[in-house]
Design a protein around this motif. Structure first.
Motif, PDB file in Angstrom:
ATOM      1  N   PRO A  49      -2.997  -1.736   1.374  1.00 53.19           N
ATOM      2  CA  PRO A  49      -4.265  -2.443   1.200  1.00 53.19           C
ATOM      3  C   PRO A  49      -5.354  -1.405   0.941  1.00 53.19           C
ATOM      4  O   PRO A  49      -5.128  -0.207   1.124  1.00 53.19           O
ATOM      5  N   PRO A  50      -6.549  -1.813   0.534  1.00 53.87           N
ATOM      6  CA  PRO A  50      -7.618  -0.838   0.276  1.00 53.87           C
ATOM      7  C   PRO A  50      -7.983  -0.066   1.540  1.00 53.87           C
ATOM      8  O   PRO A  50      -8.132  -0.649   2.618  1.00 53.87           O
ATOM      9  N   GLN A  51      -8.138   1.252   1.405  1.00 59.52           N
ATOM     10  CA  GLN A  51      -8.449   2.100   2.549  1.00 59.52           C
ATOM     11  C   GLN A  51      -9.951   2.248   2.775  1.00 59.52           C
ATOM     12  O   GLN A  51     -10.377   2.697   3.839  1.00 59.52           O
ATOM     13  N   GLU A  52     -10.747   1.916   1.760  1.00 56.64           N
ATOM     14  CA  GLU A  52     -12.196   2.007   1.904  1.00 56.64           C
ATOM     15  C   GLU A  52     -12.707   0.659   2.411  1.00 56.64           C
ATOM     16  O   GLU A  52     -12.298   0.205   3.463  1.00 56.64           O
ATOM     17  N   ILE A 171      -0.273  -1.606  14.901  1.00 57.70           N
ATOM     18  CA  ILE A 171      -1.152  -1.241  13.787  1.00 57.70           C
ATOM     19  C   ILE A 171      -2.138  -2.367  13.464  1.00 57.70           C
ATOM     20  O   ILE A 171      -1.747  -3.518  13.298  1.00 57.70           O
ATOM     21  N   ARG A 172      -3.415  -1.977  13.358  1.00 54.13           N
ATOM     22  CA  ARG A 172      -4.469  -2.935  13.026  1.00 54.13           C
ATOM     23  C   ARG A 172      -4.467  -3.312  11.545  1.00 54.13           C
ATOM     24  O   ARG A 172      -4.607  -4.466  11.187  1.00 54.13           O
ATOM     25  N   TYR A 173      -4.361  -2.278  10.690  1.00 55.30           N
ATOM     26  CA  TYR A 173      -4.640  -2.506   9.274  1.00 55.30           C
ATOM     27  C   TYR A 173      -3.774  -1.589   8.427  1.00 55.30           C
ATOM     28  O   TYR A 173      -4.011  -0.385   8.344  1.00 55.30           O
ATOM     29  N   THR A 174      -2.762  -2.169   7.843  1.00 55.71           N
ATOM     30  CA  THR A 174      -1.901  -1.433   6.926  1.00 55.71           C
ATOM     31  C   THR A 174      -1.064  -2.452   6.179  1.00 55.71           C
ATOM     32  O   THR A 174      -1.171  -3.654   6.398  1.00 55.71           O
ATOM     33  N   SER A 175      -0.221  -1.950   5.297  1.00 53.56           N
ATOM     34  CA  SER A 175       0.743  -2.833   4.667  1.00 53.56           C
ATOM     35  C   SER A 175       1.817  -3.206   5.698  1.00 53.56           C
ATOM     36  O   SER A 175       1.852  -2.646   6.791  1.00 53.56           O
ATOM     37  N   LEU A 176       2.670  -4.151   5.357  1.00 53.53           N
ATOM     38  CA  LEU A 176       3.772  -4.498   6.259  1.00 53.53           C
ATOM     39  C   LEU A 176       4.790  -3.365   6.197  1.00 53.53           C
ATOM     40  O   LEU A 176       5.438  -3.158   5.178  1.00 53.53           O
ATOM     41  N   GLY A 177       4.910  -2.606   7.287  1.00 54.14           N
ATOM     42  CA  GLY A 177       5.738  -1.408   7.277  1.00 54.14           C
ATOM     43  C   GLY A 177       7.224  -1.703   7.129  1.00 54.14           C
ATOM     44  O   GLY A 177       7.729  -2.716   7.601  1.00 54.14           O
ATOM     45  N   LEU A 178       7.915  -0.773   6.458  1.00 47.15           N
ATOM     46  CA  LEU A 178       9.359  -0.915   6.318  1.00 47.15           C
ATOM     47  C   LEU A 178      10.051  -0.902   7.672  1.00 47.15           C
ATOM     48  O   LEU A 178      11.090  -1.544   7.847  1.00 47.15           O
ATOM     49  N   SER A 179       9.479  -0.190   8.649  1.00 47.40           N
ATOM     50  CA  SER A 179      10.097  -0.164   9.978  1.00 47.40           C
ATOM     51  C   SER A 179      10.088  -1.545  10.617  1.00 47.40           C
ATOM     52  O   SER A 179      11.010  -1.906  11.365  1.00 47.40           O
TER      53      SER A 179
END
Length: 267
Positions: A49-52, A171-179
């Motif tokens: 997702p956008p980091q800014e 995690i608050r904000y990231t893509s859906l992790g592969l883990s």
């Protein structure tokens, strides 16, 4: 996939170009690809997702002749995709068939790389708060800095985490992790924050629990530790869901279809 020396890339006969990093798109294509290759159909795969600004960030690709592929619907929603057509192709993962969830360890497992350095966005404060009340093992790069177990080789990770009662994603904000995808496919009940794409992957009381209140997550974790039968039920549901959504065959079909249609339409 085949590795090719960088100075030989311009001599290859290609059907399309796939970018996966901003530098690949803005710099590398002009240094590595031939002029003819740069006229081929081009696809940009955006992993994050956008980091800014979370809603007002424009993607650096702005080309109606390209295709922008996101890995979650949340990511596509949050990015300003400009004029570029955008689609979503969910992750695809492989977990060995002989990996079976046991949940014998009466604690949760967290798999995050460099969580100490990456701080609040990766949920460092959430992890530390909950760890004060619930036994949690931290795995990943830099994990030993926080008293964690360190890195586990990727091919051994599914079997390693399958012994834990649940998987916790702080995690608050990231893509859906592969883990997360791999842990679900290994059959772990999922516990995490009700943010980003996690809310579509985890159904409360069926495949795990997601909340925006850390205290409620603590209650859910205690219940899973005290009730192995319920954890087993969630495990079976999580494994079934992950096989349907994140199976590698589905992933391959989606990519073949997307590339085939895009290249054909670009001719």
């Amino acid at each position: 996939m085949h590795d090719v020396p960088v100075d030989e890339v311009k001599d290859l006969e290609l059907d399309a170009i796939l970018f996966q990093h901003r530098k690949n798109y803005e710099v590398d294509q002009y240094e590595i690809l031939s002029e003819a290759q740069r006229r081929l159909p081009k696809i940009y795969l955006e992993h994050d997702p956008p980091q800014e600004h979370p809603t007002n960030t424009k993607h650096w690709v702005d080309d109606p002749a390209m295709l922008l592929v996101h890995v979650t619907d949340f990511n596509r929603l949050m990015w300003d995709n400009n004029r570029t057509p955008a689609i979503v192709i969910d992750h695809g993962v492989i977990v060995p068939d002989d990996v079976i969830y046991t949940g014998e360890y009466l604690k949760g497992v967290v798999v995050v790389n460099n969580i100490r350095k990456r701080g609040r966005r990766l949920g460092l404060d959430v992890f530390e708060k909950i760890r004060e009340q619930i036994p949690l093992d931290l795995v990943g790069m830099g994990a030993t800095e926080l008293g964690g177990l360190g890195e586990v080789p990727h091919d051994k990770l599914p079997a390693f985490v399958a012994k834990y009662r649940f998987f916790f994603n702080p995690i608050r904000y990231t893509s859906l992790g592969l883990s997360v995808c791999e842990a679900m496919m290994a059959g772990l009940p999922m516990v995490g924050l009700a943010t980003t794409e996690m809310v579509t992957a985890v159904e409360n009381g069926k495949t795990g629990y997601v909340e925006t209140d850390a205290d409620k997550l603590i209650e859910r974790m205690r219940y899973l530790i005290d009730n192995p039968g319920h954890a087993k039920e969630l495990s079976q549901n999580a494994r079934h869901y992950a096989n349907q959504r994140f199976g590698i065959k589905r992933f391959g079909r989606d990519w073949q279809l997307a590339i085939g249609r895009f290249v054909e339409n670009a001719r």
